[in-house]
Write a protein that holds these residues in place. Structure first.
Motif, PDB file in Angstrom:
ATOM      1  N   HIS A   3       0.847  -1.190   0.000  1.00 29.04           N
ATOM      2  CA  HIS A   3       0.000   0.000   0.000  1.00 29.04           C
ATOM      3  C   HIS A   3       0.880   1.236   0.000  1.00 29.04           C
ATOM      4  N   ASP A   5       1.371   5.270   0.394  1.00 22.72           N
ATOM      5  CA  ASP A   5       0.801   6.468   1.020  1.00 22.72           C
ATOM      6  C   ASP A   5       1.628   7.661   0.546  1.00 22.72           C
ATOM      7  N   THR A   8       1.993  10.798   4.184  1.00 26.00           N
ATOM      8  CA  THR A   8       2.033  10.211   5.521  1.00 26.00           C
ATOM      9  C   THR A   8       1.941  11.268   6.618  1.00 26.00           C
ATOM     10  N   THR A  72       3.791   0.384   2.854  1.00 23.80           N
ATOM     11  CA  THR A  72       3.629  -0.556   3.954  1.00 23.80           C
ATOM     12  C   THR A  72       4.438  -1.816   3.688  1.00 23.80           C
TER      13      THR A  72
END
Length: 265
Positions: A3, A5, A8, A72
């Motif tokens: 995943h 991002d 953040t 992740t």
């Protein structure tokens, strides 16, 4: 797939990165405008300042935005030589575009060549910076979104150079820089949407430097350079009006003589 991002830290990195792009664009446009009103060594120096400001702003925008990038399942490191090379590429290609416009006799062709060169260079800087990414896994790209990001870069660069040629008032330059900042940010995040990461869990140490070890201090340093250059440009006197300094022309076309010289004759 891991995943991704892109924020953040929430809106902090997108807003800061946009600000860096807009400041760099404003400085670059203002310095180019000043350059076009001068000649010789002064023009060269203003164009060099414009190229460094634009290149620094674009590079800083990219890596400030990358401060908020996370995946992740894996840590992220950056290859230092490749990251520095991406900064050098940004400076050189933006410089090539700015000097093409600054010294081009055929402005239409200079705008086309300069915009294409600068846009492709900005895109190269972005993807070279992405190549410096080190993580546990493989990075892939959506070809369509990559193409769209390159087109945005070329259009944004051409628009910026057009603005440098045609816009003179500080208010118009400020508005153009805000638009340019939005275009550069759009190019970056379109390019980031093209990214996919397949994470391969591993306990081995990643090579390279962390964001806080390298990217953050460098971004702060270059951001400080932009603010200092802004102060320098704001405080530097405007170019002299050469027509005002030239001797007044006599009705017959010859230069008027000084009063003392006229009295002597």
């Amino acid at each position: 797939m891991g995943h991704l991002d892109h924020a953040t830290f929430g809106w902090l990195t997108p807003v800061l990165s946009y600000a860096m792009a807009a400041i760099g664009a404003a400085l670059g446009l203002r310095c180019t405008v000043r350059a076009l009103g001068t000649s010789g060594r002064s023009r060269r120096n203003w164009l060099l300042t414009a190229a460094s400001a634009l290149g620094t702003g674009i590079w800083t925008m990219h890596f400030v935005a990358m401060l908020g990038f996370g995946v992740t399942g894996t840590d992220i490191r950056y290859d230092v030589p490749l990251t520095l090379l991406s900064l050098l590429v940004a400076m050189l290609v933006v410089g090539a575009g700015v000097f093409t416009v600054g010294y081009g006799h055929d402005r239409t062709r200079a705008l086309f060549v300069g915009g294409l060169t600068t846009g492709l260079g900005v895109a190269s800087m972005h993807y070279l910076g992405m190549a410096a990414l080190r993580l546990h896994g493989a990075v892939s790209y959506d070809p369509l979104l990559v193409t769209v990001s390159v087109v945005i870069a070329v259009v944004a660069a051409t628009a910026a150079l057009w603005a440098a040629l045609h816009i003179r008032s500080p208010g118009a330059v400020a508005l153009a820089s805000l638009v340019m900042g939005a275009a550069v940010s759009s190019m970056h995040y379109t390019g980031m949407l093209a990214v996919g990461v397949r994470v391969t869990p591993s306990g081995s140490e990643l090579p390279g430097a962390t964001v806080m070890q390298f990217i953050f201090p460098l971004a702060v340093g270059l951001g400080s350079y932009l603010f200092l250059t802004s102060a320098f440009v704001a405080l530097s006197p405007p170019a002299r009006n050469h027509t005002a300094d030239a001797p007044a022309a006599a009705p017959g076309g010859a230069s008027a003589e000084r009063p003392a010289e006229a009295a002597a004759t």
